[in-house]
Design a protein around this motif. Structure first.
Motif, PDB file in Angstrom:
ATOM      1  N   ASN A  34       0.793  -1.216   0.000  1.00 37.43           N
ATOM      2  CA  ASN A  34       0.000   0.000   0.000  1.00 37.43           C
ATOM      3  C   ASN A  34       0.831   1.274   0.000  1.00 37.43           C
ATOM      4  N   VAL A  35       2.092   1.170  -0.374  1.00 35.15           N
ATOM      5  CA  VAL A  35       2.904   2.375  -0.621  1.00 35.15           C
ATOM      6  C   VAL A  35       2.170   3.175  -1.695  1.00 35.15           C
ATOM      7  N   PRO A  36       1.922   4.473  -1.446  1.00 36.58           N
ATOM      8  CA  PRO A  36       1.166   5.240  -2.444  1.00 36.58           C
ATOM      9  C   PRO A  36       1.864   5.199  -3.809  1.00 36.58           C
ATOM     10  N   ALA A  37       1.071   4.890  -4.846  1.00 37.20           N
ATOM     11  CA  ALA A  37       1.641   4.789  -6.198  1.00 37.20           C
ATOM     12  C   ALA A  37       2.384   6.068  -6.615  1.00 37.20           C
ATOM     13  N   PRO A  38       1.878   7.282  -6.279  1.00 37.89           N
ATOM     14  CA  PRO A  38       2.609   8.495  -6.693  1.00 37.89           C
ATOM     15  C   PRO A  38       4.027   8.543  -6.117  1.00 37.89           C
ATOM     16  N   ALA A  39       4.213   7.994  -4.908  1.00 34.73           N
ATOM     17  CA  ALA A  39       5.553   7.994  -4.309  1.00 34.73           C
ATOM     18  C   ALA A  39       6.484   7.119  -5.157  1.00 34.73           C
ATOM     19  N   VAL A  61       2.876  -2.702  -8.728  1.00 37.68           N
ATOM     20  CA  VAL A  61       2.368  -2.488  -7.362  1.00 37.68           C
ATOM     21  C   VAL A  61       0.920  -1.986  -7.426  1.00 37.68           C
ATOM     22  N   ALA A  62       0.638  -1.099  -8.390  1.00 35.11           N
ATOM     23  CA  ALA A  62      -0.723  -0.555  -8.516  1.00 35.11           C
ATOM     24  C   ALA A  62      -1.725  -1.681  -8.796  1.00 35.11           C
ATOM     25  N   ILE A  63      -1.337  -2.658  -9.587  1.00 41.66           N
ATOM     26  CA  ILE A  63      -2.249  -3.784  -9.872  1.00 41.66           C
ATOM     27  C   ILE A  63      -2.474  -4.620  -8.610  1.00 41.66           C
ATOM     28  N   VAL A 112      -6.197 -19.140  -8.453  1.00 46.28           N
ATOM     29  CA  VAL A 112      -5.334 -18.078  -7.925  1.00 46.28           C
ATOM     30  C   VAL A 112      -6.175 -17.176  -7.037  1.00 46.28           C
ATOM     31  N   ASN A 113      -5.691 -16.869  -5.829  1.00 48.38           N
ATOM     32  CA  ASN A 113      -6.416 -15.972  -4.929  1.00 48.38           C
ATOM     33  C   ASN A 113      -5.919 -14.540  -5.093  1.00 48.38           C
ATOM     34  N   GLU A 114      -4.675 -14.283  -4.707  1.00 49.50           N
ATOM     35  CA  GLU A 114      -4.169 -12.909  -4.776  1.00 49.50           C
ATOM     36  C   GLU A 114      -2.651 -12.915  -4.852  1.00 49.50           C
ATOM     37  N   ILE A 115      -2.082 -11.735  -5.142  1.00 50.88           N
ATOM     38  CA  ILE A 115      -0.626 -11.620  -5.207  1.00 50.88           C
ATOM     39  C   ILE A 115      -0.150 -10.562  -4.212  1.00 50.88           C
ATOM     40  N   ALA A 116       1.090 -10.703  -3.798  1.00 51.53           N
ATOM     41  CA  ALA A 116       1.737  -9.678  -2.972  1.00 51.53           C
ATOM     42  C   ALA A 116       3.042  -9.305  -3.691  1.00 51.53           C
ATOM     43  N   PRO A 117       3.246  -8.009  -3.961  1.00 49.03           N
ATOM     44  CA  PRO A 117       4.418  -7.593  -4.753  1.00 49.03           C
ATOM     45  C   PRO A 117       5.648  -7.405  -3.873  1.00 49.03           C
ATOM     46  N   ARG A 118       6.027  -8.460  -3.172  1.00 48.14           N
ATOM     47  CA  ARG A 118       7.086  -8.362  -2.158  1.00 48.14           C
ATOM     48  C   ARG A 118       7.276  -9.750  -1.571  1.00 48.14           C
ATOM     49  N   PRO A 119       8.321  -9.912  -0.725  1.00 47.22           N
ATOM     50  CA  PRO A 119       8.407 -11.150   0.042  1.00 47.22           C
ATOM     51  C   PRO A 119       7.141 -11.312   0.881  1.00 47.22           C
ATOM     52  N   HIS A 120       6.902 -12.532   1.359  1.00 46.10           N
ATOM     53  CA  HIS A 120       5.619 -12.830   1.990  1.00 46.10           C
ATOM     54  C   HIS A 120       5.825 -13.651   3.248  1.00 46.10           C
ATOM     55  N   ASN A 121       4.913 -13.478   4.179  1.00 44.74           N
ATOM     56  CA  ASN A 121       4.934 -14.234   5.432  1.00 44.74           C
ATOM     57  C   ASN A 121       5.101 -15.745   5.184  1.00 44.74           C
ATOM     58  N   SER A 122       4.471 -16.251   4.120  1.00 47.58           N
ATOM     59  CA  SER A 122       4.548 -17.693   3.857  1.00 47.58           C
ATOM     60  C   SER A 122       5.920 -18.109   3.325  1.00 47.58           C
TER      61      SER A 122
END
Ligand code: ADP
Ligand code: MG
Length: 389
Positions: free
Chosen positions: A85-90, A107-109, A272-282
């Motif tokens: 949730n880092v703001p896309a404009p940043a 990230v926006a997607i 497919v449920n969802e994606i995370a654009p980063r490392p993940h807890n799992s």
């Protein structure tokens, strides 16, 4: 993109990698980057943020603060993010002047369930039947077949927050009001047999590597246990999951570490449920059970270093450590007893107050055999007061 060599000097300053966000994922990124010889900079407004506390530099401003972003760019040759949730404009501002991975588009997607689902469909991977609800007319036009379902806010949901389960049309209407009539996605409730996830990493030159498929157990909408043991996820299903995750990453021209979460339906079908654009807890088990962790790969993709296929060298179970395990006055769980068990690796995030549901750390358990790992994990659960699985 150019390569930022570990331990090198850039314009008279040590090569520095930056991260937007100072939570535990940022902290573990910082640890991996520093182990390889990079300096690090974290941007997070919280002076006590887990990553800020361990980084060489901590810029304590809001994510959209122009001076904060300018300082981050001045310090860093390349910048990543640790929460979606880092703001896309940043990210756009940073991306105009520095190498940013993953990019603002990807990230926006991932920030928007509706855009995310549309991307899955475009990539030809199976998704849950769903409808986007942004208007009264779309609400009225929902097909009967989507009920019972789960109404999810398109943006800003996590750990099961921003979701309402609905059985009837009347419940759907009141759920949308309850969610303040923000854009939502209604998903058909699916009969789940299992949940699993795959972490892939893709370099700027398009090399794609992946970790094994993890099986995940959620409790109250929060990941509780991840198991990564040979044969736990049938090979054919694991193959499909890896192929789908790679198609999704390719379709985004993704650079960085991406997690794709899946449902396994009763009957064995993969969705497919969802994606995370980063490392993940799992993927936290990779720190102790693989020859490279998901954070090592995040560092490599950001610095333009080569990617090689990671290898799991030990079966593993990860237990998430939520604030619920701490005493009423903040007393620590009996770590000395837990660490007396073989193959236990404790990771705490340096958060000073324990609240119910707050992710305080995780315990990785490795061992010679799946049976040994499971036996140790169950002993750890008993010591910690985690419900067995
Ligand atoms: P979050 O962003 O909070 O992780 P998810 O969409 O992953 O949201 O949903 C959280 C959990 O709710 C999932 O891990 C799964 O257990 C359950 N869930 C979500 N969508 C469905 C669905 N369509 N059918 C059945 N269970 C679901
Ligand atoms: Mg989820």
């Amino acid at each position: 993109m150019s390569v930022l060599l570990p331990g090198s000097m850039v314009n008279g300053h040590p090569a520095t990698l930056g991260v937007m966000g100072g939570g535990q994922l940022g902290r573990m990124f910082v640890h991996a980057a520093q182990a390889m010889g990079y300096y690090t900079a974290v941007l997070d407004p919280d002076p006590a943020s887990p990553a800020g506390r361990v980084s060489h530099h901590h810029i304590q401003t809001d994510y959209l603060d122009e001076q904060g972003l300018a300082q981050l760019m001045q310090r860093c040759a390349a910048i990543t993010t640790e929460f979606e949730n880092v703001p896309a404009p940043a990210l756009l501002t940073l991306g105009a002047h520095r190498f940013v991975a993953p990019g603002a588009d990807a990230v926006a997607i991932a920030q928007d369930r509706a855009a995310e689902k549309a991307h899955f469909v475009k990539c030809g991977v199976p998704v849950a039947p769903h409808a986007v609800i942004e208007t009264e007319a779309q609400l009225a036009a929902v097909a009967d077949d989507l009920l019972p379902g789960i109404l999810k806010t398109a943006r800003l949901g996590y750990d099961g927050k921003g979701q309402v389960r609905v059985k009837t049309r009347a419940e759907l209407v009141s759920a949308w009001s309850e969610l303040k009539r923000v854009p939502c996605v209604l998903e058909k409730m699916l009969p789940l047999q299992d949940e699993c996830s795959v972490i892939v990493a893709r370099s700027g030159s398009g090399v794609l590597v992946h970790f094994p498929v993890q099986r995940n157990l959620h409790r109250d909408g929060i990941l509780a246990v991840t198991e990564v043991v040979d044969g736990l996820v049938p090979a054919a299903l694991a193959g499909q999951a890896v192929a789908a995750a790679k198609a999704i990453a390719e379709g985004l021209h993704y650079v960085g570490v991406l997690c794709v979460e899946f449902f396994v339906l009763q009957g064995g079908q993969l969705v497919v449920n969802e994606i995370a654009p980063r490392p993940h807890n799992s993927g936290h088990y990779t720190i102790d059970a693989c020859d490279q962790s998901q954070f090592d790969l995040q560092v490599r993709t950001l610095a333009g270093l080569p990617l090689t296929q990671p290898r799991q060298h030990s079966p593993a179970i990860m237990l998430n450590l939520l604030g619920d395990l701490w005493g009423a006055n903040g007393e620590s769980p009996a770590w000395d007893r837990v660490l007396a068990l073989p193959g236990t690796h404790l990771h705490l995030y340096g958060k000073l107050s324990a609240r119910k549901g707050r992710k305080m750390g995780h315990l990785n358990i490795t061992g010679a055999t799946p049976e040994a790992v499971r036996a140790t994990a169950l002993q750890a659960c008993a010591l910690l007061g985690i419900e067995p699985f």
